[in-house]
Design a protein around this motif. Structure first.
Motif, PDB file in Angstrom:
ATOM      1  N   UNK B  58      86.481  47.539 -35.656  1.00  0.00           N
ATOM      2  CA  UNK B  58      86.165  47.085 -34.293  1.00  0.00           C
ATOM      3  C   UNK B  58      86.715  47.873 -32.831  1.00  0.00           C
ATOM      4  N   UNK B  61      85.026  48.601 -29.764  1.00  0.00           N
ATOM      5  CA  UNK B  61      84.505  47.178 -28.740  1.00  0.00           C
ATOM      6  C   UNK B  61      85.704  46.471 -28.395  1.00  0.00           C
ATOM      7  N   UNK B  62      86.840  46.652 -28.826  1.00  0.00           N
ATOM      8  CA  UNK B  62      88.118  45.927 -28.425  1.00  0.00           C
ATOM      9  C   UNK B  62      88.601  46.636 -26.704  1.00  0.00           C
ATOM     10  N   UNK B  63      88.541  45.872 -25.678  1.00  0.00           N
ATOM     11  CA  UNK B  63      88.806  46.269 -24.562  1.00  0.00           C
ATOM     12  C   UNK B  63      90.549  46.494 -24.543  1.00  0.00           C
ATOM     13  N   UNK B  65      93.392  46.406 -22.756  1.00  0.00           N
ATOM     14  CA  UNK B  65      94.168  45.376 -22.168  1.00  0.00           C
ATOM     15  C   UNK B  65      94.258  44.202 -22.951  1.00  0.00           C
ATOM     16  N   UNK B  66      93.396  43.984 -24.032  1.00  0.00           N
ATOM     17  CA  UNK B  66      93.543  42.422 -24.711  1.00  0.00           C
ATOM     18  C   UNK B  66      93.663  42.952 -26.211  1.00  0.00           C
ATOM     19  N   UNK B  69      96.329  40.969 -28.303  1.00  0.00           N
ATOM     20  CA  UNK B  69      96.022  39.739 -28.880  1.00  0.00           C
ATOM     21  C   UNK B  69      95.223  39.572 -29.981  1.00  0.00           C
ATOM     22  N   UNK B  70      94.175  40.558 -29.901  1.00  0.00           N
ATOM     23  CA  UNK B  70      93.086  40.488 -30.778  1.00  0.00           C
ATOM     24  C   UNK B  70      93.561  41.078 -32.286  1.00  0.00           C
ATOM     25  N   UNK B  73      95.199  38.046 -33.772  1.00  0.00           N
ATOM     26  CA  UNK B  73      94.517  37.162 -34.261  1.00  0.00           C
ATOM     27  C   UNK B  73      93.618  37.535 -35.597  1.00  0.00           C
ATOM     28  N   UNK B  77      94.723  35.672 -39.052  1.00  0.00           N
ATOM     29  CA  UNK B  77      93.586  35.106 -39.973  1.00  0.00           C
ATOM     30  C   UNK B  77      93.404  35.551 -41.353  1.00  0.00           C
TER      31      UNK B  77
END
Lengths: 446, 206
Positions: B58, B61-63, B65-66, B69-70, B73, B77
């Motif tokens: 990923x 596709x991960x911006x 600035x976030x 946190x992604x 997560x 998980x």
């Protein structure tokens, strides 16, 4: 704005995806978890239905599945909890009862507060000819206890210490040996069980809290059975044994201290002509005493200890009190203080600090030094009445030349001679205040 | 362009425990026995492997600035999944590791590899990297756990080595973790330094 929305959306998608993943796995695993729980419960129940010495089953038809187990339910409660003890130990619903040859066997799920959370176990108690005994105990959940320490509670040689506790032990309340402060020889394990004391310190070093949680949970079970009328007994409250006070009063030290504070803080001369030279002289000067040992306790826990002394010389009355401030850094700070009453005006003459052994060496322990003690000398009546405070607490900066004028307001400067030890100085101030309150109560000052 | 160096790098040269001194909390806390250490190491290995794969997939596709946190997560998980699976299928190990399984979420090795490697490299390389670091961590834990169990309890993986003849129970308690880790760190540093010096000498001769 668009960028923010896009970022937020991506984040939300990831959150949803992860939530979905976890829920799918949970649904897949949950039957196994439940099965595991029931299997564990059934296994534990079968285990506690065995006789700890012979290992053979006490009852003939041990429940093998959830249905037969449900038939043995004795008490249940939709809340899930049947009883909570004063120490937070719980008896969970449902509880089971089995009957066999005149015996009643109670199987309870209990928990006590351990090191990291609840320590849950299943215990069996047998009632036979009106005598109740704890048969066996099986630990169900102690996953929050420290691995290698508290988690040892699950081991057979630790658990077995709680097996076979007779009614006398149960009613006196179960304690572990550390809390009972006894040293139990390995061959006397059973006789101590009759007193409710279980030795765990040898098989489970350094994990008293976990063992105590199990003891608490057994006590909760006994309290519950008593409440339900299974056991009709007077239960004793379990309290940890107090540490025996080992202090021997050294009268010589006290006598020397009294002689020192009978010196006038201003003139350096003795306030009385016949100075006590031995303990018998002191006894004749006793003013107030109390067989309890305590004459007065202030709201801050500072105490005036018995006995107190009074000397009379000309028009002067000299009172000597044994005082202690409870809130020193490490414990009580004990001192002897002398007050002089002349023409209806009372002043604090001198103070000798007797016991400050619990204070930090190099910080609080400075209270024993002359230059610190003398800050408390010669406090006049207005200062005493307004209540003694140390400068840190009063929030003032006292210049060195104004020490005496601040004493009239009850403010004692200690911050310069005893940096970083306000607590010890405050304990002394508290104890002086207690002495003044006591003198007021006795009518020495109005 | 998969490169096997990514594997050996994490395993030995940049071993997360002994060289980078990362993930010390589980290293100290769960190594009371070789079995616990191994279980903890493998659980971390799986969490690292799965999170590295997904984060590498990923990464485009991960911006920016976030991303943190992604990653968290994703890691959380997988750790929850591993926690559930262990509870369901390995209940005894799950019981003895207790709180440390959920704590894999905050293990800095996993976060570190996600941020430093998987977010910048392809899937195959990320798998190599995860296996290298994960096995390096597992090996280190197993070593610390074995030493502690051997000296503290006279056994390894529950198998008696010299039994009761020589035991220092302190090694199983918390101070033992610090002592063992310290000694092993010193040992590996000495070996590493000696090798460096050898290389220097060899280079000087050329």
């Amino acid at each position: 704005m668009k960028q923010h929305l896009k970022t937020g959306l991506i984040l939300a998608v990831f959150m949803l995806a992860s939530g979905l993943l976890v829920s799918i796995v949970y649904n897949l695993v949950s039957p196994y978890l439940e099965e595991g729980d029931i299997a564990n419960t059934l296994k534990a129940i079968e285990e506690v239905l065995k006789d700890p010495t012979s290992g053979s089953l006490i009852i003939s038809n041990v429940p093998k599945d959830k249905k037969t187990l449900d038939e043995a339910i004795w008490k249940e409660n939709p809340d899930g909890i049947l009883y909570t003890s004063s120490k937070g130990a719980k008896v969970y619903s449902p509880s089971y009862m089995f009957k066999e040859d005149g015996k009643e066997i109670y199987v309870l799920t209990v928990s006590g507060l351990g090191f990291g959370g609840e320590v849950k176990s299943i215990i069996s108690l047998i009632k036979e000819s009106n005598e109740l005994k704890l048969n066996k105990i099986e630990l169900l959940d102690y996953s929050q206890e420290t691995p290698g320490l508290g988690s040892k509670i699950g081991e057979e040689n630790v658990k077995s210490r709680f097996f076979n506790i007779p009614q006398t032990g149960l009613t006196s309340g179960i304690r572990v040996d550390k809390d009972a402060r006894v040293n139990i020889p390995t061959e006397a394990l059973d006789s101590y069980k009759e007193q409710g004391i279980v030795k765990t310190s040898d098989v489970m070093t350094g994990a008293t809290i976990t063992a105590r949680a199990v003891a608490d949970s057994i006590n909760a079970a006994v309290e519950f059975l008593n409440q339900e009328g299974v056991l009709k007994a007077e239960l004793k409250e379990v309290l940890p044994e107090p540490i025996e006070p080992q202090e021997e009063v050294d009268w010589n030290v006290i006598l020397q201290a009294i002689i020192r504070i009978l010196i006038d803080s201003k003139t350096g001369e003795y306030l009385v002509s016949n100075i006590p030279t031995n303990v018998r002289d002191l006894e004749s000067s006793i003013w107030k005493e109390n067989p309890d040992g305590v004459l007065y306790t202030s709201s801050k826990g500072a105490k005036v200890y018995s006995p107190s002394y009074k000397f009379t010389e000309d028009s002067k009355e000299i009172y000597i009190l044994n005082i202690a401030g409870s809130r020193g850094f490490g414990g009580e700070v004990k001192s002897l203080v002398s007050f002089v009453k002349e023409n209806d005006a009372l002043k604090l003459n001198k103070i000798e600090v007797l016991d400050y052994s619990q204070e930090t060496p190099g910080l609080g322990s400075k209270i024993g030094e002359e230059k610190v003690k003398e800050r408390f000398y010669s406090i006049p009546l207005p200062g005493l009445i307004s209540g003694i405070k140390v400068d840190k607490d009063a929030g003032v900066s006292v210049p060195a030349e104004a020490l005496d004028s601040y004493k009239e307001q009850g403010i004692v400067k200690t911050s310069d001679v005893m940096t970083g030890a306000t607590i010890t100085a405050r304990a002394v101030a508290d104890s002086i205040n207690a002495a003044v309150e006591f003198l007021k109560q006795e009518g020495v000052i109005y | 362009m998969a490169d096997i160096k990514n594997f050996t790098n994490g395993l030995i040269k940049n071993n997360p425990t002994f060289v980078q001194v990362l993930g010390i909390c589980p290293t100290l806390a769960t190594t009371t026995s070789a079995k616990n250490a191994l279980g903890m190491g493998l659980a971390t290995l799986f969490a690292l492997l799965l999170s590295n794969i997904v984060i590498s997939l990923i990464r485009k596709i991960v911006p920016e600035n976030v991303r943190i946190p992604i990653y968290i997560v994703v890691i959380a998980s997988f750790v929850t999944v591993i926690d559930l699976l262990m509870h369901g299928f390995l209940p005894e190990l799950w019981e003895s590791l207790g709180i440390f399984i959920p704590l894999i979420v905050v293990n800095c090795i996993i976060m570190g590899r996600a941020e430093a490697f998987a977010s910048k490299n392809g899937v195959v390389d990320s798998i190599f990297d995860a296996l290298g670091n994960g096995l390096g961590f597992t090996g280190a834990l197993f070593l610390v756990g074995s030493v502690r169990e051997l000296i503290g309890n006279g056994s390894i993986l529950g198998i008696n080595v010299w039994g009761n003849t020589f035991k220092i129970p302190l090694l199983i308690l918390a101070p033992g973790a610090f002592l063992t880790l310290g000694m092993l760190l010193a040992m590996f540093n000495t070996i590493g330094n000696a090798k460096k010096n050898q290389k220097k000498k060899a280079g000087a001769k050329k």
